[in-house]
Write an enzyme that holds these catalytic residues in place. Structure first.
Site, PDB file in Angstrom:
ATOM      1  N   CYS A  38      -4.663  77.285  39.385  1.00 43.59           N
ATOM      2  CA  CYS A  38      -4.401  78.530  38.246  1.00 43.59           C
ATOM      3  C   CYS A  38      -5.468  79.472  38.367  1.00 43.59           C
ATOM      4  O   CYS A  38      -5.134  80.701  37.524  1.00 43.59           O
ATOM      5  CB  CYS A  38      -4.274  77.845  36.940  1.00 43.59           C
ATOM      6  SG  CYS A  38      -2.883  76.836  36.656  1.00 43.59           S
ATOM      7  N   GLY A  70       3.847  84.839  22.684  1.00 45.61           N
ATOM      8  CA  GLY A  70       2.703  83.687  23.032  1.00 45.61           C
ATOM      9  C   GLY A  70       3.047  82.520  23.115  1.00 45.61           C
ATOM     10  O   GLY A  70       2.242  81.476  23.046  1.00 45.61           O
ATOM     11  N   ASP A  72       4.395  78.977  25.706  1.00 45.79           N
ATOM     12  CA  ASP A  72       4.171  78.665  27.123  1.00 45.79           C
ATOM     13  C   ASP A  72       5.375  78.479  27.750  1.00 45.79           C
ATOM     14  O   ASP A  72       5.552  78.761  29.061  1.00 45.79           O
ATOM     15  CB  ASP A  72       3.633  77.275  27.003  1.00 45.79           C
ATOM     16  CG  ASP A  72       2.106  77.465  26.628  1.00 45.79           C
ATOM     17  OD1 ASP A  72       1.298  77.979  27.041  1.00 45.79           O
ATOM     18  OD2 ASP A  72       2.026  76.685  25.268  1.00 45.79           O
ATOM     19  N   GLY A 165      15.613  74.137  44.605  1.00 45.64           N
ATOM     20  CA  GLY A 165      14.432  74.637  44.898  1.00 45.64           C
ATOM     21  C   GLY A 165      14.432  75.743  46.064  1.00 45.64           C
ATOM     22  O   GLY A 165      15.853  76.130  46.493  1.00 45.64           O
ATOM     23  N   ASP A 267      -0.860  74.776  26.123  1.00 44.29           N
ATOM     24  CA  ASP A 267      -1.729  73.993  27.105  1.00 44.29           C
ATOM     25  C   ASP A 267      -2.647  75.099  27.768  1.00 44.29           C
ATOM     26  O   ASP A 267      -2.699  76.137  27.787  1.00 44.29           O
ATOM     27  CB  ASP A 267      -0.824  73.263  28.278  1.00 44.29           C
ATOM     28  CG  ASP A 267       0.098  74.254  28.928  1.00 44.29           C
ATOM     29  OD1 ASP A 267       0.306  75.497  28.541  1.00 44.29           O
ATOM     30  OD2 ASP A 267       0.199  73.950  30.151  1.00 44.29           O
TER      31      ASP A 267
END
Lengths: 387, 387
Positions: A38, A70, A72, A165, A267
């Site tokens: 990250c 704000g 996640d 995917g 998180d």
């Protein structure tokens, strides 16, 4: 759902030996990128500036950045009454050297954005893969095959499946996913209800960036370990501890948000503990400040950060050191927090902590680290179990 | 929903002048990657081999590859009765030099996988962005800002919104998205119902890869244009035509699948017309073969392909030349096909064609190009309109 055949703890402790998989002994997965986990995010200020392009407020990019409300994950009320599409995506680069564990971390990290909203049932995952162009056929098959297995194993643990995917060629090995849930209104925690008097709970320790980077110094023999006079064994143990934590799902943490009436949650990932606390505090209905008083740091990482120039390596003590697949940060009543911590420790086998409190403020909403903050060194339970 | 302020046709015809945006005159967006559009896919054989890791059939990666049931999007029956999560993702690299149009193409390309299933209502989009590390601040803001605007404008055209995403740094400029719909059973076309006697309809011409690459030769002054004795003006017109086609949504094409009872459909992208036709044919319930008899090719692209070594540049005539944001390929009755073509031309202002037929076969399911196939040169209506 049953536990996968491969144990994360055993695998993390064993370490990844490239030669056992037909790869050159000096093969290092994390060399396939110049950025880790990250830590690869485009800086928040840059993103916010770019988003000014859109003056109608209809576009919200990267909810992790705390843009908009704000959250996640985005929450989209559907044409079908009482239902919402809750959805998130994340992709990044390898930060541990075992491709199987990288798959587990990638899945845990993307699911975590659903869990931060209290949504514990994921209905579908997509896998995103950029296959490094420099990989030869053997390396590609080993790396991608193991990555997929790890990603799938954590999807299994989460009670969901991977049903799509995209796979492209890319100069760096790019790993990511999409997690989606169609959730009834009451499955979603309202994360803007923090009240003065609440406490802040954190479910995983911080220090991941220090652990991953110091392990890199060791592995790539950069000379940094000797230069700073570090203990190799302690670095390895910290790296193993953080690897196991990154693989661990925040799913039980999410379920308990409902049981113990969490008022707010997020998180902790790329912007670090303080960055995400600050985003969350700003999103609250009441005019509050989040004050962080305890920093639960993976054992020895505080020592490394102290030994680094300016005594605050990776900005660990100022709270902006990046985490990958970090814990949930939760605002809730003190009574509920005590019960929450007791129960998550029982379910997951890892501790959680009260790390601060919610205060009324007459100034701006936001989060701060108290000048009197205490460091709490988190020793590794995975090594204690085995020793 | 109203049409965006920026006209794709005007923008494509005007061309992108870097200096008008504060960029160096020699700035070329497509230099930020070594691969273009859907041509960046990991080869199908490699993917299929990697997927053998999973013997329980629970994992389906890249539905575009025709793995599993050969659908363009995954369809996940939900806990909520009669509803399905239909979802797809795509990401790739720039293939035109105008970042605004690249944004429109990226959104159109990802939405197309929903449209191929007859799902015309997208409930949410996520945007995926890898920002090339070599971009300086000015270039980054121009490129990303314009890309976002284009992506948003096509989301508007599709009647949906962009409510999340992820932005990371990456060596190449990486562009993509996720499109999701929570659809009732009857919103989704069953795409495995093709019958002998059906005809095949195609809604956009092929030749995109030839157009994009020949324009690159021109723009980067590689010498290839002179070497092959090509006409610069014709190359430019073809590039403009394909750009407009790539920006165009397959949404009306999707809506009409229901009205005219399509038996099967897919969209044509990275594996080319024959690749996707073959995937679709193999997914049919009845034992059928798709026979392609007409190739509608963007004007002049057949001439370029013929002048290239082996007379089949980019495998254009053998049907595997990559398309990006290509048209829908549909199997339906002859009567319905005629009406479908009439109505899509009226709605979109561009022609569609009957390009082949569905035959019973005693051999393997699959698609072939007939040895007697005809080339149909598709002249540019956007230039005719203006001349």
């Amino acid at each position: 759902m049953s536990a996968p055949a491969i144990s994360v703890i055993e695998r993390a402790l064993a370490g990844f030996k490239p030669e056992d998989h037909g790869l050159p002994a000096d093969f290092i997965l994390t060399k396939l990128t110049a950025m880790k986990g990250c830590g690869c995010k485009v800086p928040r200020e840059v993103l916010l500036e770019l988003l000014k392009t859109f003056d109608d407020g209809s576009m919200v990019i990267d909810n992790d950045a705390g843009v908009g409300i704000g959250l996640d994950s985005c929450v989209v009320p559907l044409r079908h009454k009482g239902l919402n599409l809750v959805q998130t995506t994340d992709f990044f680069y390898p930060l541990v050297d075992d491709p199987y564990l990288m798959g587990r971390i990638t899945a845990a990290n993307v699911l975590s954005d659903l869990y931060a909203m209290g949504v514990s049932e994921c209905d579908n995952m997509l896998m995103l893969l950029g296959v490094a162009v420099e990989l030869d056929g053997v390396a590609r098959d080993v790396i991608i095959g193991q990555f997929m297995q790890g990603f799938k194993d954590n999807a299994d643990m989460a009670g969901t499946k991977v049903r799509g995917g995209q796979t492209v060629r890319c100069p760096w090995l790019l790993l990511g996913g999409v997690a989606s849930s169609v959730a009834a209104d009451d499955e979603i925690i309202r994360v803007d209800q923090a009240k003065p008097g609440d406490v802040l709970v954190l479910t995983k320790p911080i220090g991941g960036q220090v652990a991953v980077n110091s392990y890199e110094w060791l592995k790539k023999k950069t000379g940094r370990v000797e230069e700073l006079g570090l203990d190799e064994c302690k670095i390895l143990k910290a790296f193993q501890q953080v690897t196991v934590q990154m693989c661990r799902l925040n799913r039980n943490a999410a379920k308990l948000l409902h049981k113990y009436q969490a008022h707010a949650s997020t998180d902790v990932t790329g912007f670090g503990l303080l960055g995400h606390a600050d985003n969350l505090a700003r999103a609250q209905k009441e005019q509050v400040q989040f004050v962080i008083e305890h920093l639960p740091i993976i054992e020895y990482m505080d020592e490394i950060a102290t030994k680094m120039p300016n005594g605050n390596g990776f900005n660990l003590f100022t709270g902006t050191s990046a985490e990958t697949s970090g814990g949930l940060l939760i605002a809730m009543s003190l009574e509920n927090a005590a019960e929450y911590i007791r129960e998550i420790e029982m379910l997951d086998g890892f501790p959680a902590w009260i790390i601060g409190r919610v205060e009324a403020t007459s100034g701006n909403r936001g989060a701060v680290i108290s000048p009197d903050r205490q460091i709490h060194s988190v020793s590794s339970s995975i090594h204690q179990q085995l020793n």
